[in-house]
Design a protein around this motif. Structure first.
Motif, PDB file in Angstrom:
ATOM      1  N   MET A  30       5.315  12.445 -11.650  1.00  0.00           N
ATOM      2  CA  MET A  30       6.083  11.616 -10.724  1.00  0.00           C
ATOM      3  C   MET A  30       5.696  10.150 -10.931  1.00  0.00           C
ATOM      4  O   MET A  30       4.665   9.849 -11.537  1.00  0.00           O
ATOM      5  CB  MET A  30       5.828  12.047  -9.282  1.00  0.00           C
ATOM      6  N   THR A  31       6.509   9.257 -10.419  1.00  0.00           N
ATOM      7  CA  THR A  31       6.253   7.823 -10.497  1.00  0.00           C
ATOM      8  C   THR A  31       5.807   7.322  -9.136  1.00  0.00           C
ATOM      9  O   THR A  31       6.464   7.612  -8.122  1.00  0.00           O
ATOM     10  CB  THR A  31       7.532   7.073 -10.922  1.00  0.00           C
ATOM     11  N   GLU A  32       4.704   6.591  -9.103  1.00  0.00           N
ATOM     12  CA  GLU A  32       4.298   6.003  -7.825  1.00  0.00           C
ATOM     13  C   GLU A  32       5.246   4.871  -7.475  1.00  0.00           C
ATOM     14  O   GLU A  32       5.613   4.063  -8.346  1.00  0.00           O
ATOM     15  CB  GLU A  32       2.861   5.484  -7.879  1.00  0.00           C
ATOM     16  N   ILE A  33       5.646   4.822  -6.220  1.00  0.00           N
ATOM     17  CA  ILE A  33       6.504   3.740  -5.741  1.00  0.00           C
ATOM     18  C   ILE A  33       5.714   2.945  -4.698  1.00  0.00           C
ATOM     19  O   ILE A  33       4.914   3.518  -3.957  1.00  0.00           O
ATOM     20  CB  ILE A  33       7.851   4.255  -5.169  1.00  0.00           C
ATOM     21  N   PRO A  34       5.899   1.626  -4.683  1.00  0.00           N
ATOM     22  CA  PRO A  34       5.109   0.813  -3.758  1.00  0.00           C
ATOM     23  C   PRO A  34       5.495   1.067  -2.310  1.00  0.00           C
ATOM     24  O   PRO A  34       6.678   1.236  -1.993  1.00  0.00           O
ATOM     25  CB  PRO A  34       5.426  -0.623  -4.167  1.00  0.00           C
ATOM     26  N   LYS A  35       4.486   1.120  -1.462  1.00  0.00           N
ATOM     27  CA  LYS A  35       4.733   1.207  -0.026  1.00  0.00           C
ATOM     28  C   LYS A  35       5.050  -0.199   0.485  1.00  0.00           C
ATOM     29  O   LYS A  35       4.515  -1.181  -0.027  1.00  0.00           O
ATOM     30  CB  LYS A  35       3.492   1.743   0.689  1.00  0.00           C
ATOM     31  N   PRO A  36       5.887  -0.313   1.506  1.00  0.00           N
ATOM     32  CA  PRO A  36       6.110  -1.630   2.111  1.00  0.00           C
ATOM     33  C   PRO A  36       4.778  -2.208   2.590  1.00  0.00           C
ATOM     34  O   PRO A  36       3.906  -1.460   3.066  1.00  0.00           O
ATOM     35  CB  PRO A  36       7.036  -1.323   3.294  1.00  0.00           C
ATOM     36  N   PRO A  37       4.590  -3.519   2.463  1.00  0.00           N
ATOM     37  CA  PRO A  37       3.306  -4.126   2.833  1.00  0.00           C
ATOM     38  C   PRO A  37       2.816  -3.750   4.230  1.00  0.00           C
ATOM     39  O   PRO A  37       1.621  -3.531   4.428  1.00  0.00           O
ATOM     40  CB  PRO A  37       3.578  -5.627   2.732  1.00  0.00           C
ATOM     41  N   ALA A  38       3.714  -3.650   5.189  1.00  0.00           N
ATOM     42  CA  ALA A  38       3.303  -3.316   6.552  1.00  0.00           C
ATOM     43  C   ALA A  38       2.726  -1.908   6.639  1.00  0.00           C
ATOM     44  O   ALA A  38       1.929  -1.609   7.527  1.00  0.00           O
ATOM     45  CB  ALA A  38       4.481  -3.453   7.508  1.00  0.00           C
ATOM     46  N   LEU A  39       3.104  -1.026   5.714  1.00  0.00           N
ATOM     47  CA  LEU A  39       2.609   0.354   5.723  1.00  0.00           C
ATOM     48  C   LEU A  39       1.456   0.569   4.741  1.00  0.00           C
ATOM     49  O   LEU A  39       0.672   1.497   4.895  1.00  0.00           O
ATOM     50  CB  LEU A  39       3.747   1.322   5.392  1.00  0.00           C
ATOM     51  N   ALA A  40       1.361  -0.285   3.732  1.00  0.00           N
ATOM     52  CA  ALA A  40       0.341  -0.110   2.698  1.00  0.00           C
ATOM     53  C   ALA A  40      -1.076  -0.184   3.259  1.00  0.00           C
ATOM     54  O   ALA A  40      -1.979   0.497   2.770  1.00  0.00           O
ATOM     55  CB  ALA A  40       0.527  -1.152   1.598  1.00  0.00           C
ATOM     56  N   ALA A  41      -1.274  -0.962   4.302  1.00  0.00           N
ATOM     57  CA  ALA A  41      -2.605  -1.115   4.886  1.00  0.00           C
ATOM     58  C   ALA A  41      -3.122   0.182   5.501  1.00  0.00           C
ATOM     59  O   ALA A  41      -4.319   0.340   5.700  1.00  0.00           O
ATOM     60  CB  ALA A  41      -2.583  -2.218   5.942  1.00  0.00           C
ATOM     61  N   ARG A  42      -2.231   1.119   5.763  1.00  0.00           N
ATOM     62  CA  ARG A  42      -2.634   2.400   6.362  1.00  0.00           C
ATOM     63  C   ARG A  42      -3.224   3.371   5.338  1.00  0.00           C
ATOM     64  O   ARG A  42      -3.710   4.426   5.683  1.00  0.00           O
ATOM     65  CB  ARG A  42      -1.417   3.081   6.994  1.00  0.00           C
ATOM     66  N   GLY A  43      -3.110   3.035   4.052  1.00  0.00           N
ATOM     67  CA  GLY A  43      -3.577   3.937   3.004  1.00  0.00           C
ATOM     68  C   GLY A  43      -2.496   4.923   2.622  1.00  0.00           C
ATOM     69  O   GLY A  43      -1.357   4.845   3.071  1.00  0.00           O
TER      70      GLY A  43
END
Length: 121
Positions: A30-43
């Motif tokens: 699978m390909t990793e897709i970026p999480k939105p910045p507001a959600l990325a901080a949650r891990g």
């Protein structure tokens, strides 16, 4: 009206992102897709293969899903099962779904995954 399934989210323990990336991207392809910045901080991390998205979110009191699971349709299921086994994953074949070949396995944190392929004829 419901038009499509957008994604499935599975839980994971904090700090497991590297193992999840190695498995979902490296083993499953699978390909990793970026999480939105507001959600990325949650891990956690998100992955895509064609229209299929799996989101892995950090859960503080994590317990792997043992019964609940996503069913992932694959091609060349025998070769796919061999690929997982070659990477150390257990493969448990199940012939109880008519018209399909399928097996179950677990991701690195213990979540149950089903892989299936329709059988022609």
């Amino acid at each position: 009206m419901i038009a499509a399934l957008d994604h499935v989210q599975l839980a994971a323990p904090a700090g497991s992102e590297d193992a999840l990336r190695a498995y979902y991207a490296g083993v499953l392809g699978m390909t990793e897709i970026p999480k939105p910045p507001a959600l990325a901080a949650r891990g956690g991390c998100w992955f895509r293969a064609g229209p299929v998205q799996l989101h892995l979110g950090v859960e503080q009191d994590f317990r792997p899903a043992r019964k609940a699971h996503p069913g992932l349709r694959v091609t060349a299921i025998g070769a796919f099962a061999a690929r997982l086994a070659d990477h150390g994953a257990e493969v448990h074949w199940d012939d109880r779904l008519p018209g399909h070949r399928r097996f179950y396995s677990e991701d690195p944190v213990g979540n149950r995954l089903e892989f299936l392929e329709p059988v022609d004829g």
